[in-house]
Design an enzyme around this catalytic site. Structure first.
Site, PDB file in Angstrom:
ATOM      1  N   THR A   1     -25.067  87.504  11.643  1.00 60.37           N
ATOM      2  CA  THR A   1     -25.107  86.884  10.319  1.00 60.37           C
ATOM      3  C   THR A   1     -25.068  85.369  10.430  1.00 60.37           C
ATOM      4  O   THR A   1     -25.653  84.667   9.626  1.00 60.37           O
ATOM      5  CB  THR A   1     -23.903  87.364   9.502  1.00 60.37           C
ATOM      6  OG1 THR A   1     -23.799  88.769   9.666  1.00 60.37           O
ATOM      7  CG2 THR A   1     -24.067  87.038   8.044  1.00 60.37           C
TER       8      THR A   1
ATOM      9  N   ASP B   1     -13.414  92.727  14.689  1.00 61.70           N
ATOM     10  CA  ASP B   1     -14.823  93.052  14.465  1.00 61.70           C
ATOM     11  C   ASP B   1     -15.372  93.853  15.641  1.00 61.70           C
ATOM     12  O   ASP B   1     -16.471  93.601  16.121  1.00 61.70           O
ATOM     13  CB  ASP B   1     -15.656  91.785  14.239  1.00 61.70           C
ATOM     14  CG  ASP B   1     -16.970  92.094  13.497  1.00 61.70           C
ATOM     15  OD1 ASP B   1     -17.090  93.204  12.921  1.00 61.70           O
ATOM     16  OD2 ASP B   1     -17.872  91.246  13.503  1.00 61.70           O
TER      17      ASP B   1
END
Ligand code: ADP
Ligand code: MG
Length: 375
Positions: free
Chosen positions: A86, A207
């Site tokens: 991202t 994550d």
């Protein structure tokens, strides 16, 4: 326990800039992501300090830069783009002087996301340096700044890894093959060793997912992408944002808004990776948080009544499901099923620790060398 960088404040909040669906990183536009940096400004506009570091970086991660000098972009020749997330593009490159192959991670700097990207990068540098060297954590070699005054940019220089686990799972799926159990266990052992190291150093990754797990040609697995990681101290718990971890790998308590959590959140994600390796596809591919919770409860069982009080969460009513993990993985050998059951416990306390998992039968019985996993 842990390392004392002390720069990364952490508190719950909500994203100002990004729609929740972008990724878990979007949630870091909140109070937790506030590094003790100056007010966010466009990277291209900031000045450099005496050592040549961009000021936004030395103010946000100054301790972590000690002993390093920024290297020039001319020292590397970019070969090809090998990945993007991202917030970043990752390139394969060669160090001109030595011919060594490296990965250069450049954080994307586009308009409103720019200050956010800078924070993730500062956080990643600080935490990686704090973690030091470990066989199963990706190695950060240094930082490169571009000399172009018009378009200054910063790259993280990493050791180059040949694959990520998402790519290996996709390749296995495409060829109709599955990982063998010894392969799965070998990856798990390395993943758990890396996680154990992070947790022992007082770092939560937040994550863990297959695209953040890099694998070398000779089967060595390394944890990467510490952009969402944070310090934690189990003896002095403090509230943290629940807006972390990519949806498919996010534990139910975070979707339900928990702000007091610990190693259990990473262990849930590790359980999702284990299931993915066994199934050759993600186990909980939800499109929304509601769908995600539904998928989780359908397999892992709807939480019992005492769950809500124990986790200090507002009581919700969900369709009652019985846990049916053993049926779904009925052909799995008992010790691996037991590990999966533990990691994918609805109650975070039942997930144990990475050390517990490493000491479990599934790992102690396992001796295959990573080098026998040549891709
Ligand atoms: P983001 O924070 O944008 O997700 P990552 O660090 O996860 O960035 O990198 C994005 C992708 O780039 C990874 O999923 C992986 O495919 C690739 N990648 C990252 N680091 C390396 C590396 N050291 N060697 C090879 N590929 C890498
Ligand atoms: Mg990533």
């Amino acid at each position: 326990m842990g390392c004392l960088l002390g720069k990364l404040a952490d508190a719950p909040g909500s994203s100002l800039f990004f729609p929740a669906a972008v990724t878990a990183k979007a949630g870091e536009g909140d109070a937790e992501a506030q590094l003790s940096a100056p007010a966010p400004v466009h990277i291209a506009a900031v000045k450099k300090d005496a050592s040549g570091w961009p000021l936004w970086l030395s103010s946000a991660a100054g301790d972590a830069l000690q002993g390093w000098a920024p290297r020039s972009a001319d020292a590397f020749q970019k070969l090809e783009k090998i990945g993007s997330g991202t917030y970043s593009n990752v390139y394969k490159a060669i160090e001109v002087e030595t011919g060594a192959v490296v990965a250069l991670k450049k954080v994307r700097v586009d308009g409103v996301g720019e200050a956010e990207s800078a924070r993730f990068m500062a956080r990643e540098i600080a935490l990686l340096r704090c973690l030091g060297e470990h066989d199963n954590v990706v190695r950060l070699h240094g930082l490169v700044t571009s000399r172009l005054a018009t378009a200054p940019s910063l790259y993280l220089v990493f050791e180059y890894m040949d694959h990520d686990l998402t790519g290996l799972v996709s390749a296995a799926t495409a060829s109709g093959a599955r990982f063998t159990l010894p392969q799965v266990k070998c990856y798990m052992k390395q993943l758990l060793s890396g996680i154990e190291h992070c947790h022992n150093k007082g770092v939560l990754h937040r994550d863990i997912k297959s695209s953040n797990l890099l694998v070398s040609e000779d089967g060595i697995l390394k944890i990467a992408d510490f952009g969402l990681a944070t310090h934690f101290d189990p003896d002095n718990p403090r509230p943290m944002t629940s807006q972390v971890i990519t949806l498919w790998y996010r534990p139910p308590e975070l979707m339900l808004g928990a702000t007091h959590y610990s190693v259990g959140v990473d262990l849930w994600s590790v359980g999702c990776v284990l299931a993915e390796l066994l199934l050759s596809e993600p186990i909980f591919p939800g499109r929304t948080e509601v769908e995600q919770l539904h998928k989780v409860f359908k397999l892992c069982g709807t939480p019992a009544d005492d769950y809500w009080d124990k986790l200090k969460l507002p009581h919700h009513t969900f369709k009652p499901y019985e846990r049916c993990m053993a049926q779904k993985f009925k052909d799995l050998e008992p010790s691996t099923l037991s590990l999966l059951e533990t990691l994918l416990s609805i109650d975070p306390d039942m997930r144990g620790t990475a050390t517990d998992a490493l000491n479990s039968e599934v790992n102690t019985a396992f001796t295959l060398k990573a080098s026998t996993l040549k891709q």
